[in-house]
Design an enzyme around this catalytic site. Sequence first.
Site, PDB file in Angstrom:
ATOM      1  N   HIS A   1      39.662 -27.285 -18.716  1.00 32.05           N
ATOM      2  CA  HIS A   1      41.048 -26.494 -18.902  1.00 32.05           C
ATOM      3  C   HIS A   1      41.811 -27.268 -18.399  1.00 32.05           C
ATOM      4  CE1 HIS A   1      40.969 -25.026 -14.707  1.00 32.05           C
ATOM      5  NE2 HIS A   1      39.043 -24.230 -15.315  1.00 32.05           N
TER       6      HIS A   1
ATOM      7  N   ASP B   1      39.394 -23.885  -5.020  1.00 33.21           N
ATOM      8  CA  ASP B   1      38.027 -23.819  -4.284  1.00 33.21           C
ATOM      9  C   ASP B   1      38.273 -24.299  -2.526  1.00 33.21           C
ATOM     10  OD1 ASP B   1      36.133 -22.688  -6.916  1.00 33.21           O
ATOM     11  OD2 ASP B   1      37.610 -24.567  -7.223  1.00 33.21           O
TER      12      ASP B   1
ATOM     13  N   HIS C   1      41.432 -28.623 -14.670  1.00 34.50           N
ATOM     14  CA  HIS C   1      40.691 -30.038 -14.580  1.00 34.50           C
ATOM     15  C   HIS C   1      41.454 -31.087 -15.015  1.00 34.50           C
ATOM     16  CE1 HIS C   1      37.463 -26.778 -15.563  1.00 34.50           C
ATOM     17  NE2 HIS C   1      37.297 -27.858 -14.433  1.00 34.50           N
TER      18      HIS C   1
HETATM   19  N1  LIG Z   1      43.117 -24.035 -11.429  1.00 38.13           N
HETATM   20  C1  LIG Z   1      43.024 -24.781 -11.162  1.00 38.13           C
HETATM   21  N2  LIG Z   1      43.509 -25.948 -10.190  1.00 38.13           N
HETATM   22  C2  LIG Z   1      42.996 -26.936  -9.757  1.00 38.13           C
HETATM   23  N3  LIG Z   1      41.731 -27.401  -9.253  1.00 38.13           N
HETATM   24  C3  LIG Z   1      40.892 -26.763 -10.204  1.00 38.13           C
HETATM   25  C4  LIG Z   1      41.013 -25.080 -11.015  1.00 38.13           C
HETATM   26  N4  LIG Z   1      40.225 -24.388 -11.144  1.00 38.13           N
HETATM   27  C5  LIG Z   1      39.506 -26.341 -11.551  1.00 38.13           C
HETATM   28  N5  LIG Z   1      39.637 -26.532 -10.526  1.00 38.13           N
HETATM   29  C6  LIG Z   1      39.103 -27.609 -10.061  1.00 38.13           C
HETATM   30  O1  LIG Z   1      38.541 -28.483 -10.970  1.00 38.13           O
HETATM   31  C7  LIG Z   1      36.814 -28.929  -9.849  1.00 38.13           C
HETATM   32  C8  LIG Z   1      35.850 -28.384 -10.939  1.00 38.13           C
HETATM   33  O2  LIG Z   1      36.073 -27.061 -10.804  1.00 38.13           O
HETATM   34  P1  LIG Z   1      35.382 -26.220 -12.007  1.00 38.13           P
HETATM   35  O3  LIG Z   1      33.902 -27.038 -13.196  1.00 38.13           O
HETATM   36  O4  LIG Z   1      33.871 -25.420 -11.558  1.00 38.13           O
HETATM   37  O5  LIG Z   1      36.314 -25.534 -12.465  1.00 38.13           O
HETATM   38  P2  LIG Z   1      36.041 -23.487 -12.030  1.00 38.13           P
HETATM   39  O6  LIG Z   1      37.560 -23.583 -13.339  1.00 38.13           O
HETATM   40  O7  LIG Z   1      37.000 -23.529 -10.826  1.00 38.13           O
HETATM   41  O8  LIG Z   1      35.142 -22.824 -12.374  1.00 38.13           O
HETATM   42  P3  LIG Z   1      34.728 -21.488 -12.484  1.00 38.13           P
HETATM   43  O9  LIG Z   1      35.670 -20.313 -13.391  1.00 38.13           O
HETATM   44  O10 LIG Z   1      33.413 -22.087 -11.950  1.00 38.13           O
HETATM   45  O11 LIG Z   1      35.720 -21.061 -10.466  1.00 38.13           O
HETATM   46  C9  LIG Z   1      36.861 -28.084  -8.641  1.00 38.13           C
HETATM   47  O12 LIG Z   1      36.995 -29.107  -8.159  1.00 38.13           O
HETATM   48  C10 LIG Z   1      38.077 -27.012  -8.858  1.00 38.13           C
HETATM   49  O13 LIG Z   1      39.037 -26.975  -7.729  1.00 38.13           O
HETATM   50  C1  LIG Z   2      32.473 -29.551  -7.388  1.00 36.77           C
HETATM   51  C2  LIG Z   2      31.015 -28.293  -8.363  1.00 36.77           C
HETATM   52  C3  LIG Z   2      31.376 -29.570  -9.898  1.00 36.77           C
HETATM   53  C4  LIG Z   2      29.974 -29.284  -7.851  1.00 36.77           C
HETATM   54  O1  LIG Z   2      28.830 -28.569  -8.928  1.00 36.77           O
HETATM   55  C5  LIG Z   2      31.171 -26.395  -8.692  1.00 36.77           C
HETATM   56  O2  LIG Z   2      30.393 -26.576  -7.397  1.00 36.77           O
HETATM   57  C6  LIG Z   2      32.956 -27.331  -9.127  1.00 36.77           C
HETATM   58  O3  LIG Z   2      32.625 -27.367 -10.648  1.00 36.77           O
HETATM   59  O4  LIG Z   2      34.131 -26.621  -8.680  1.00 36.77           O
HETATM   60  N1  BAL Z   3      34.369 -23.914  -9.344  1.00 36.80           N
HETATM   61  C1  BAL Z   3      33.176 -23.318  -8.236  1.00 36.80           C
HETATM   62  C2  BAL Z   3      31.677 -23.450  -8.780  1.00 36.80           C
HETATM   63  C3  BAL Z   3      31.022 -22.555  -8.971  1.00 36.80           C
HETATM   64  O1  BAL Z   3      32.118 -20.762  -8.635  1.00 36.80           O
HETATM   65  O2  BAL Z   3      30.207 -21.835  -8.614  1.00 36.80           O
END
Ligand SMILES: Nc1ncnc2c1ncn2[C@@H]1O[C@H](COP(=O)(O)OP(=O)(O)OP(=O)(O)O)[C@@H](O)[C@H]1O
Ligand SMILES: CC(C)(CO)[C@@H](O)C(=O)[O-]
Ligand code: BAL
Length: 382
Positions: free
Chosen positions: A130, A253, A133
Amino acid sequence: MDDVAIVGALRTPVVSRSRGFAGTTVDELAAHALAAVAAAGGRRPDAVVLGNCTGPGGNLGRIAALGAGFGESCAGWGVDAQCGSGLIAVAEATRHVRETGGAAAAGGEAGAAEPAPVTVGLIPTMGALHEGHATLIRRALEQNDVVAVSIFVNPLQFGPGEDYESYPRPLEADLQMLRDLGVDLAFVPERETMYPGGRPLVSLSSGELGTRFEGASRPGHFDGVLTVVAKLFNLFVAAAGPHRVRAYFGQKDAQQVAIVQRLVADLNVPVTIVPVAIVREEGGLAMSSRNTYLDEESRRAALVLSRTLALLREEGLSRGYAGIDLESARSRIEERDGVELDYLEIVDPSTFDAPTEASTRAMAMAAIRVGGTRLIDNMDVL
Ligand SMILES: Nc1ncnc2c1ncn2[C@@H]1O[C@H](COP(=O)(O)OP(=O)(O)OP(=O)(O)O)[C@@H](O)[C@H]1O
Ligand SMILES: CC(C)(CO)[C@@H](O)C(=O)[O-]
Ligand code: BAL
Protein backbone atom coordinates in the site's frame (compact mmCIF):
# COMPACT_ATOMS: atom_id res chain seq x y z
CA MET A 1 48.18 28.82 -38.62
CA ASP A 2 44.55 27.78 -39.09
CA ASP A 3 44.72 24.03 -39.60
CA VAL A 4 45.56 22.23 -36.41
CA ALA A 5 45.47 18.43 -36.51
CA ILE A 6 45.54 15.72 -33.89
CA VAL A 7 48.36 13.43 -34.96
CA GLY A 8 48.34 10.91 -32.15
CA ALA A 9 46.22 9.82 -29.20
CA LEU A 10 46.89 7.34 -26.44
CA ARG A 11 45.48 6.58 -23.04
CA THR A 12 46.45 4.39 -20.13
CA PRO A 13 44.13 1.54 -19.13
CA VAL A 14 41.23 2.42 -16.82
CA VAL A 15 41.35 0.49 -13.58
CA SER A 16 39.97 0.79 -10.10
CA ARG A 17 42.02 3.34 -8.17
CA SER A 18 42.45 1.02 -5.22
CA ARG A 19 43.57 -1.92 -7.36
CA GLY A 20 45.80 -1.98 -10.51
CA PHE A 21 47.54 1.39 -10.21
CA ALA A 22 47.27 1.79 -6.46
CA GLY A 23 50.96 2.77 -6.15
CA THR A 24 51.07 5.03 -9.23
CA THR A 25 50.40 8.76 -9.16
CA VAL A 26 48.24 10.55 -11.72
CA ASP A 27 51.18 12.54 -13.19
CA GLU A 28 53.21 9.31 -13.59
CA LEU A 29 50.35 7.76 -15.57
CA ALA A 30 49.99 10.90 -17.70
CA ALA A 31 53.78 11.08 -18.29
CA HIS A 32 53.73 7.50 -19.52
CA ALA A 33 51.00 8.23 -22.08
CA LEU A 34 52.66 11.52 -23.15
CA ALA A 35 56.05 9.90 -23.72
CA ALA A 36 54.44 7.12 -25.75
CA VAL A 37 52.40 9.48 -27.94
CA ALA A 38 55.47 11.69 -28.56
CA ALA A 39 57.57 8.65 -29.50
CA ALA A 40 54.86 7.45 -31.90
CA GLY A 41 54.61 10.88 -33.54
CA GLY A 42 58.38 11.34 -33.66
CA ARG A 43 58.16 14.79 -32.10
CA ARG A 44 58.23 16.26 -28.60
CA PRO A 45 55.57 18.83 -27.83
CA ASP A 46 56.60 22.27 -26.67
CA ALA A 47 53.58 22.50 -24.38
CA VAL A 48 51.44 20.08 -22.41
CA VAL A 49 47.96 20.98 -21.18
CA LEU A 50 46.25 18.47 -18.94
CA GLY A 51 42.74 18.53 -17.61
CA ASN A 52 42.50 17.49 -14.00
CA CYS A 53 39.65 15.14 -13.28
CA THR A 54 39.80 15.02 -9.46
CA GLY A 55 43.51 14.33 -9.54
CA PRO A 56 45.85 15.79 -6.94
CA GLY A 57 45.60 19.40 -8.20
CA GLY A 58 48.70 21.54 -8.88
CA ASN A 59 50.23 21.95 -12.33
CA LEU A 60 49.67 18.50 -13.75
CA GLY A 61 50.72 19.51 -17.28
CA ARG A 62 54.14 20.75 -16.20
CA ILE A 63 54.85 17.83 -13.84
CA ALA A 64 53.77 15.26 -16.42
CA ALA A 65 55.80 16.99 -19.16
CA LEU A 66 58.92 16.80 -16.99
CA GLY A 67 58.10 13.18 -16.14
CA ALA A 68 57.76 12.38 -19.84
CA GLY A 69 61.28 13.73 -20.45
CA PHE A 70 60.22 16.73 -22.54
CA GLY A 71 62.69 18.95 -20.69
CA GLU A 72 62.37 22.26 -18.90
CA SER A 73 61.71 24.20 -22.09
CA CYS A 74 58.39 22.42 -22.55
CA ALA A 75 55.61 24.56 -21.08
CA GLY A 76 52.90 22.96 -19.04
CA TRP A 77 49.68 23.96 -17.39
CA GLY A 78 46.45 22.47 -16.16
CA VAL A 79 42.72 22.91 -16.43
CA ASP A 80 41.14 22.23 -13.08
CA ALA A 81 37.53 21.71 -14.08
CA GLN A 82 36.93 18.03 -13.26
CA CYS A 83 34.52 16.47 -15.78
CA GLY A 84 35.06 17.96 -19.23
CA SER A 85 38.49 19.32 -18.38
CA GLY A 86 40.05 16.99 -20.96
CA LEU A 87 38.04 18.61 -23.75
CA ILE A 88 38.96 22.08 -22.54
CA ALA A 89 42.61 21.00 -22.41
CA VAL A 90 42.51 19.80 -26.02
CA ALA A 91 40.93 23.12 -27.06
CA GLU A 92 43.65 24.96 -25.11
CA ALA A 93 46.38 22.92 -26.82
CA THR A 94 44.80 23.73 -30.20
CA ARG A 95 44.73 27.43 -29.34
CA HIS A 96 48.39 27.24 -28.30
CA VAL A 97 49.44 25.63 -31.59
CA ARG A 98 47.44 28.17 -33.54
CA GLU A 99 48.90 31.14 -31.67
CA THR A 100 52.50 29.98 -31.61
CA GLY A 101 52.45 28.93 -35.25
CA GLY A 102 53.32 25.34 -35.80
CA ALA A 103 54.60 24.10 -32.47
CA ALA A 104 53.15 20.83 -31.21
CA ALA A 105 51.17 20.67 -28.01
CA ALA A 106 49.63 17.82 -26.10
CA GLY A 107 46.24 18.08 -24.48
CA GLY A 108 44.43 15.52 -22.47
CA GLU A 109 42.92 14.63 -19.17
CA ALA A 110 44.36 12.96 -16.16
CA GLY A 111 42.58 11.95 -13.05
CA ALA A 112 42.20 9.45 -10.31
CA ALA A 113 38.48 9.54 -9.91
CA GLU A 114 36.27 6.70 -8.88
CA PRO A 115 32.52 7.01 -9.30
CA ALA A 116 30.53 7.59 -6.12
CA PRO A 117 30.00 4.22 -4.40
CA VAL A 118 26.91 2.31 -5.44
CA THR A 119 24.43 1.81 -2.60
CA VAL A 120 21.68 -0.75 -2.29
CA GLY A 121 18.34 0.02 -0.64
CA LEU A 122 16.35 -2.89 0.77
CA ILE A 123 12.72 -2.76 1.88
CA PRO A 124 11.63 -5.90 3.69
CA THR A 125 7.85 -6.43 3.47
CA MET A 126 5.21 -9.09 3.79
CA GLY A 127 3.47 -7.88 0.62
CA ALA A 128 -0.13 -6.63 0.21
CA LEU A 129 1.59 -3.38 -0.63
CA HIS A 130 0.00 0.00 0.00
CA GLU A 131 1.01 3.67 0.08
CA GLY A 132 2.96 3.12 3.32
CA HIS A 133 5.22 0.66 1.54
CA ALA A 134 5.36 2.93 -1.53
CA THR A 135 6.67 5.74 0.68
CA LEU A 136 9.48 3.55 2.01
CA ILE A 137 10.29 2.50 -1.55
CA ARG A 138 10.32 6.07 -2.88
CA ARG A 139 12.66 7.11 -0.06
CA ALA A 140 14.97 4.23 -0.96
CA LEU A 141 14.84 5.15 -4.66
CA GLU A 142 15.85 8.72 -3.81
CA GLN A 143 18.78 7.59 -1.69
CA ASN A 144 20.20 4.54 -3.51
CA ASP A 145 21.39 3.35 -6.90
CA VAL A 146 19.75 -0.06 -6.68
CA VAL A 147 16.51 -0.78 -4.79
CA ALA A 148 15.23 -4.21 -3.82
CA VAL A 149 11.95 -5.13 -2.14
CA SER A 150 11.46 -8.46 -0.44
CA ILE A 151 8.00 -9.95 -0.13
CA PHE A 152 7.78 -12.84 2.28
CA VAL A 153 5.07 -13.71 4.78
CA ASN A 154 7.36 -15.00 7.49
CA PRO A 155 5.77 -17.90 9.36
CA LEU A 156 8.20 -17.52 12.28
CA GLN A 157 6.69 -14.24 13.42
CA PHE A 158 3.08 -15.46 13.56
CA GLY A 159 1.78 -17.08 16.75
CA PRO A 160 -0.70 -19.95 16.90
CA GLY A 161 -4.17 -18.71 15.96
CA GLU A 162 -2.82 -15.61 14.19
CA ASP A 163 -3.48 -14.85 10.54
CA TYR A 164 -0.47 -16.52 8.83
CA GLU A 165 -2.69 -18.58 6.50
CA SER A 166 -5.17 -15.81 5.69
CA TYR A 167 -2.63 -12.94 5.41
CA PRO A 168 -3.34 -11.22 2.03
CA ARG A 169 -0.98 -12.30 -0.79
CA PRO A 170 -1.94 -10.28 -3.91
CA LEU A 171 1.40 -11.04 -5.59
CA GLU A 172 0.58 -9.91 -9.14
CA ALA A 173 -0.71 -6.51 -7.96
CA ASP A 174 2.32 -6.14 -5.69
CA LEU A 175 4.76 -6.85 -8.51
CA GLN A 176 2.94 -4.39 -10.79
CA MET A 177 3.26 -1.71 -8.10
CA LEU A 178 7.00 -2.40 -7.80
CA ARG A 179 7.38 -2.15 -11.59
CA ASP A 180 5.44 1.14 -11.65
CA LEU A 181 7.62 2.57 -8.88
CA GLY A 182 10.80 1.59 -10.74
CA VAL A 183 12.10 -0.94 -8.21
CA ASP A 184 15.09 -2.85 -9.58
CA LEU A 185 14.57 -6.18 -7.91
CA ALA A 186 11.76 -8.06 -6.18
CA PHE A 187 12.85 -10.91 -3.94
CA VAL A 188 9.91 -13.25 -3.38
CA PRO A 189 11.32 -16.40 -1.84
CA GLU A 190 9.32 -19.56 -1.19
CA ARG A 191 8.95 -20.68 2.42
CA GLU A 192 11.23 -23.67 1.61
CA THR A 193 13.91 -21.32 0.28
CA MET A 194 14.00 -19.33 3.50
CA TYR A 195 13.51 -22.28 5.84
CA PRO A 196 14.61 -25.47 4.12
CA GLY A 197 13.70 -28.33 6.42
CA GLY A 198 11.24 -26.25 8.45
CA ARG A 199 12.02 -24.13 11.52
CA PRO A 200 15.68 -23.22 11.73
CA LEU A 201 17.66 -24.85 14.52
CA VAL A 202 19.51 -21.60 15.21
CA SER A 203 17.50 -18.40 15.47
CA LEU A 204 17.75 -14.99 17.11
CA SER A 205 16.36 -13.78 20.41
CA SER A 206 14.97 -10.28 20.76
CA GLY A 207 15.69 -10.32 24.51
CA GLU A 208 13.63 -8.58 27.17
CA LEU A 209 12.55 -5.77 24.82
CA GLY A 210 11.01 -8.42 22.60
CA THR A 211 8.71 -9.57 25.41
CA ARG A 212 7.04 -6.20 26.00
CA PHE A 213 4.15 -4.39 24.30
CA GLU A 214 3.80 -6.13 20.91
CA GLY A 215 5.94 -8.99 22.23
CA ALA A 216 3.68 -9.48 25.27
CA SER A 217 0.63 -9.94 23.05
CA ARG A 218 2.53 -11.88 20.40
CA PRO A 219 5.07 -14.10 22.20
CA GLY A 220 7.98 -15.02 19.94
CA HIS A 221 6.93 -12.45 17.32
CA PHE A 222 10.10 -10.36 17.46
CA ASP A 223 12.38 -13.43 17.58
CA GLY A 224 10.75 -14.46 14.29
CA VAL A 225 11.08 -10.94 12.86
CA LEU A 226 14.76 -10.75 13.85
CA THR A 227 15.55 -14.16 12.41
CA VAL A 228 14.06 -13.39 9.00
CA VAL A 229 15.48 -9.87 8.94
CA ALA A 230 18.95 -11.22 9.77
CA LYS A 231 18.61 -13.75 6.94
CA LEU A 232 17.54 -11.02 4.51
CA PHE A 233 20.41 -8.78 5.63
CA ASN A 234 22.93 -11.60 5.18
CA LEU A 235 21.61 -12.41 1.70
CA PHE A 236 21.64 -8.79 0.56
CA VAL A 237 24.96 -7.84 2.14
CA ALA A 238 26.55 -10.83 0.38
CA ALA A 239 24.88 -9.95 -2.94
CA ALA A 240 25.89 -6.29 -2.63
CA GLY A 241 29.58 -7.18 -2.30
CA PRO A 242 31.55 -4.04 -1.44
CA HIS A 243 28.49 -1.80 -1.77
CA ARG A 244 26.72 -0.36 1.22
CA VAL A 245 23.22 -1.63 2.10
CA ARG A 246 20.52 0.57 3.65
CA ALA A 247 17.31 -1.03 4.93
CA TYR A 248 14.06 0.91 5.28
CA PHE A 249 11.54 0.26 8.06
CA GLY A 250 8.28 2.05 8.89
CA GLN A 251 7.85 3.89 12.16
CA LYS A 252 4.35 2.39 12.38
CA ASP A 253 6.11 -0.68 13.75
CA ALA A 254 8.19 1.43 16.15
CA GLN A 255 9.20 -1.45 18.42
CA GLN A 256 10.30 -3.44 15.37
CA VAL A 257 12.50 -0.53 14.24
CA ALA A 258 14.12 -0.36 17.70
CA ILE A 259 14.74 -4.11 17.85
CA VAL A 260 16.18 -4.22 14.32
CA GLN A 261 18.44 -1.28 15.25
CA ARG A 262 19.68 -3.35 18.21
CA LEU A 263 20.27 -6.35 15.89
CA VAL A 264 22.52 -4.20 13.72
CA ALA A 265 24.34 -2.64 16.69
CA ASP A 266 24.65 -5.75 18.86
CA LEU A 267 25.76 -8.13 16.11
CA ASN A 268 27.79 -5.64 14.03
CA VAL A 269 25.62 -6.11 10.95
CA PRO A 270 26.90 -3.89 8.12
CA VAL A 271 23.49 -2.43 7.22
CA THR A 272 22.24 1.11 7.86
CA ILE A 273 18.68 1.24 9.18
CA VAL A 274 16.54 4.09 7.86
CA PRO A 275 13.28 4.65 9.77
CA VAL A 276 10.43 6.25 7.79
CA ALA A 277 7.52 8.22 9.30
CA ILE A 278 4.02 6.73 9.45
CA VAL A 279 1.83 7.17 6.39
CA ARG A 280 -1.84 7.68 7.19
CA GLU A 281 -5.15 7.49 5.37
CA GLU A 282 -7.09 10.74 5.05
CA GLY A 283 -9.03 10.16 8.27
CA GLY A 284 -5.82 9.50 10.20
CA LEU A 285 -5.82 5.69 10.30
CA ALA A 286 -2.25 4.42 9.88
CA MET A 287 -1.98 2.46 6.63
CA SER A 288 -1.57 -1.25 7.14
CA SER A 289 -2.03 -4.38 5.05
CA ARG A 290 -4.41 -5.61 7.73
CA ASN A 291 -6.73 -2.62 7.12
CA THR A 292 -8.13 -4.73 4.27
CA TYR A 293 -9.72 -6.93 6.96
CA LEU A 294 -11.85 -4.01 8.20
CA ASP A 295 -15.43 -3.54 7.08
CA GLU A 296 -16.86 -0.04 6.97
CA GLU A 297 -18.09 -0.06 10.58
CA SER A 298 -14.77 -1.41 11.93
CA ARG A 299 -12.85 1.14 9.88
CA ARG A 300 -14.89 3.95 11.47
CA ALA A 301 -14.40 2.45 14.93
CA ALA A 302 -10.64 2.05 14.33
CA LEU A 303 -10.31 5.82 13.96
CA VAL A 304 -10.48 6.11 17.75
CA LEU A 305 -6.86 4.89 17.82
CA SER A 306 -5.23 7.65 15.75
CA ARG A 307 -7.61 10.29 17.12
CA THR A 308 -6.78 9.46 20.72
CA LEU A 309 -3.06 9.49 19.95
CA ALA A 310 -3.46 12.86 18.21
CA LEU A 311 -5.17 14.27 21.34
CA LEU A 312 -2.30 12.98 23.48
CA ARG A 313 0.16 14.58 21.12
CA GLU A 314 -1.62 17.92 21.43
CA GLU A 315 -1.71 17.61 25.22
CA GLY A 316 1.94 16.58 25.34
CA LEU A 317 3.16 19.34 23.07
CA SER A 318 1.16 22.06 24.83
CA ARG A 319 1.48 20.98 28.49
CA GLY A 320 4.31 18.47 28.60
CA TYR A 321 3.91 14.70 28.30
CA ALA A 322 4.08 14.25 32.08
CA GLY A 323 0.71 15.96 32.38
CA ILE A 324 -1.02 13.58 29.99
CA ASP A 325 -4.02 11.78 31.46
CA LEU A 326 -3.41 8.26 30.10
CA GLU A 327 -6.26 6.71 32.07
CA SER A 328 -8.91 8.88 30.40
CA ALA A 329 -7.31 8.19 27.04
CA ARG A 330 -7.52 4.45 27.71
CA SER A 331 -11.20 4.79 28.70
CA ARG A 332 -11.91 6.81 25.56
CA ILE A 333 -10.68 3.90 23.44
CA GLU A 334 -12.35 1.19 25.54
CA GLU A 335 -15.68 2.98 25.41
CA ARG A 336 -15.76 2.89 21.61
CA ASP A 337 -18.14 0.14 20.47
CA GLY A 338 -16.42 -2.80 18.84
CA VAL A 339 -12.95 -1.77 20.02
CA GLU A 340 -10.83 -3.60 22.59
CA LEU A 341 -7.72 -1.93 23.97
CA ASP A 342 -4.61 -4.07 24.25
CA TYR A 343 -2.25 -1.40 25.61
CA LEU A 344 -1.70 2.36 25.56
CA GLU A 345 1.58 3.60 27.04
CA ILE A 346 4.05 6.47 26.83
CA VAL A 347 7.67 5.43 26.38
CA ASP A 348 11.06 6.77 25.46
CA PRO A 349 11.42 5.15 22.00
CA SER A 350 15.15 4.67 22.44
CA THR A 351 14.58 2.30 25.41
CA PHE A 352 10.83 1.58 25.49
CA ASP A 353 11.01 2.39 29.21
CA ALA A 354 9.10 5.29 30.75
CA PRO A 355 10.60 8.60 29.60
CA THR A 356 12.99 10.32 32.00
CA GLU A 357 14.32 13.85 32.39
CA ALA A 358 17.05 12.93 29.94
CA SER A 359 14.64 11.73 27.23
CA THR A 360 14.68 13.71 24.03
CA ARG A 361 11.59 11.92 22.73
CA ALA A 362 8.45 10.51 24.31
CA MET A 363 6.07 8.40 22.26
CA ALA A 364 2.51 7.27 22.91
CA MET A 365 2.04 3.77 21.50
CA ALA A 366 -1.06 1.65 21.41
CA ALA A 367 -2.59 -1.55 20.07
CA ILE A 368 -6.28 -2.26 19.69
CA ARG A 369 -8.43 -5.04 18.38
CA VAL A 370 -11.35 -4.15 16.11
CA GLY A 371 -13.50 -7.12 15.15
CA GLY A 372 -10.85 -9.79 14.67
CA THR A 373 -8.16 -7.33 13.53
CA ARG A 374 -5.23 -6.15 15.62
CA LEU A 375 -4.00 -2.63 14.76
CA ILE A 376 -1.07 -0.66 16.13
CA ASP A 377 -0.15 3.02 15.99
CA ASN A 378 2.03 5.58 17.73
CA MET A 379 2.72 9.32 17.89
CA ASP A 380 5.40 11.44 19.51
CA VAL A 381 4.14 13.47 22.47
CA LEU A 382 7.45 15.28 23.14
N1 LIG B 1 1.50 3.19 7.27
C1 LIG B 1 2.80 2.94 7.23
N2 LIG B 1 3.69 3.92 7.34
C2 LIG B 1 5.02 3.68 7.32
N3 LIG B 1 5.54 2.46 7.19
C3 LIG B 1 4.70 1.43 7.06
C4 LIG B 1 3.30 1.60 7.07
N4 LIG B 1 2.72 0.40 6.94
C5 LIG B 1 3.72 -0.50 6.84
N5 LIG B 1 4.91 0.12 6.92
C6 LIG B 1 6.22 -0.51 6.93
O1 LIG B 1 6.37 -1.36 5.82
C7 LIG B 1 7.24 -2.43 6.18
C8 LIG B 1 6.58 -3.72 5.80
O2 LIG B 1 5.44 -3.87 6.60
P1 LIG B 1 4.34 -4.97 6.36
O3 LIG B 1 4.55 -5.61 5.05
O4 LIG B 1 4.17 -5.79 7.56
O5 LIG B 1 3.07 -4.04 6.17
P2 LIG B 1 2.02 -3.61 7.21
O6 LIG B 1 1.06 -2.73 6.54
O7 LIG B 1 2.72 -3.14 8.44
O8 LIG B 1 1.30 -4.96 7.48
P3 LIG B 1 0.58 -5.46 8.77
O9 LIG B 1 -0.83 -5.14 8.54
O10 LIG B 1 0.95 -6.88 8.68
O11 LIG B 1 1.17 -4.81 9.97
C9 LIG B 1 7.47 -2.33 7.68
O12 LIG B 1 8.72 -1.74 7.90
C10 LIG B 1 6.35 -1.44 8.12
O13 LIG B 1 6.64 -0.71 9.29
C1 LIG C 1 10.16 -6.69 8.67
C2 LIG C 1 9.24 -7.79 8.19
C3 LIG C 1 9.13 -7.79 6.68
C4 LIG C 1 9.86 -9.12 8.61
O1 LIG C 1 9.06 -10.18 8.20
C5 LIG C 1 7.85 -7.64 8.83
O2 LIG C 1 7.91 -7.76 10.20
C6 LIG C 1 7.15 -6.38 8.41
O3 LIG C 1 6.61 -6.42 7.30
O4 LIG C 1 7.13 -5.40 9.15
N1 BAL D 1 4.21 -5.15 10.24
C1 BAL D 1 4.57 -6.13 11.22
C2 BAL D 1 4.43 -7.50 10.74
C3 BAL D 1 3.47 -8.31 11.54
O1 BAL D 1 2.50 -7.76 12.07
O2 BAL D 1 3.67 -9.52 11.65
